[in-house]
Design a protein around this motif. Structure first.
Motif, PDB file in Angstrom:
ATOM      1  N   SER A   1       0.812  -1.223   0.000  1.00 60.38           N
ATOM      2  CA  SER A   1       0.000   0.000   0.000  1.00 60.38           C
ATOM      3  C   SER A   1       0.845   1.272   0.000  1.00 60.38           C
ATOM      4  CB  SER A   1      -0.933  -0.002   1.208  1.00 60.38           C
ATOM      5  OG  SER A   1      -0.196   0.049   2.410  1.00 60.38           O
TER       6      SER A   1
ATOM      7  N   LEU B   1      -0.265   3.927  -2.434  1.00 62.25           N
ATOM      8  CA  LEU B   1      -1.684   4.277  -2.415  1.00 62.25           C
ATOM      9  C   LEU B   1      -1.896   5.591  -1.672  1.00 62.25           C
ATOM     10  CD1 LEU B   1      -3.253   0.792  -1.534  1.00 62.25           C
ATOM     11  CD2 LEU B   1      -3.097   1.878  -3.787  1.00 62.25           C
TER      12      LEU B   1
ATOM     13  N   GLU C   1      -5.576   7.432   2.765  1.00 68.94           N
ATOM     14  CA  GLU C   1      -6.810   6.794   3.240  1.00 68.94           C
ATOM     15  C   GLU C   1      -6.828   5.298   2.895  1.00 68.94           C
ATOM     16  OE1 GLU C   1     -11.324   7.481   2.070  1.00 68.94           O
ATOM     17  OE2 GLU C   1     -10.417   9.258   3.010  1.00 68.94           O
ATOM     18  N   GLU C   2      -6.418   4.947   1.701  1.00 68.07           N
ATOM     19  CA  GLU C   2      -6.375   3.544   1.282  1.00 68.07           C
ATOM     20  C   GLU C   2      -5.273   2.775   2.008  1.00 68.07           C
ATOM     21  OE1 GLU C   2      -6.611   2.859  -2.992  1.00 68.07           O
ATOM     22  OE2 GLU C   2      -7.568   4.817  -3.199  1.00 68.07           O
ATOM     23  N   SER C   3      -4.154   3.450   2.271  1.00 73.24           N
ATOM     24  CA  SER C   3      -3.059   2.809   3.012  1.00 73.24           C
ATOM     25  C   SER C   3      -3.485   2.466   4.429  1.00 73.24           C
ATOM     26  CB  SER C   3      -1.833   3.723   3.057  1.00 73.24           C
ATOM     27  OG  SER C   3      -1.289   3.885   1.785  1.00 73.24           O
TER      28      SER C   3
ATOM     29  N   LEU D   1      -6.544   1.992   5.474  1.00 69.30           N
ATOM     30  CA  LEU D   1      -7.524   0.917   5.365  1.00 69.30           C
ATOM     31  C   LEU D   1      -6.829  -0.436   5.180  1.00 69.30           C
ATOM     32  CD1 LEU D   1     -10.488   0.147   5.337  1.00 69.30           C
ATOM     33  CD2 LEU D   1     -10.532   0.657   2.892  1.00 69.30           C
TER      34      LEU D   1
END
Length: 84
Positions: free
Chosen positions: A57, A60, A63-65, A67
């Motif tokens: 991640s 990324l 926010e995606e990391s 998650l």
């Protein structure tokens, strides 16, 4: 340790593992050292899984990391929950 920590003995552990108690005690002089080795191996596996999630991640958005890291933490708790 199907019997639980307090009820388990090194003799019962050796029998379940299919080794002599002498062989077991060459590597683990007592129940505490055996449990410590199990914990260390489990912790190393979990850290490796989290490291891999972080690496996947890295590129990324934040926010995606985050998650992905939360998912890795949740997945880690599903691996041998008895040790947690």
């Amino acid at each position: 340790m199907a019997r639980g920590y307090d009820e388990s003995t090194t003799g019962a552990i050796a029998e379940r593992a299919g080794v002599s108690i002498g062989t077991l005690c060459q590597y683990f002089p007592n129940k505490e050292s055996l449990v410590e080795a199990l914990f260390q191996a489990h912790a190393a596996d979990l850290l490796s899984d989290v490291d891999q999630a972080l690496a996947r991640s890295a590129d990324l958005p934040l926010e995606e990391s985050v998650l992905a890291l939360v998912r890795a933490g949740l997945d880690a708790h599903r691996v041998n929950p008895e040790l947690h």
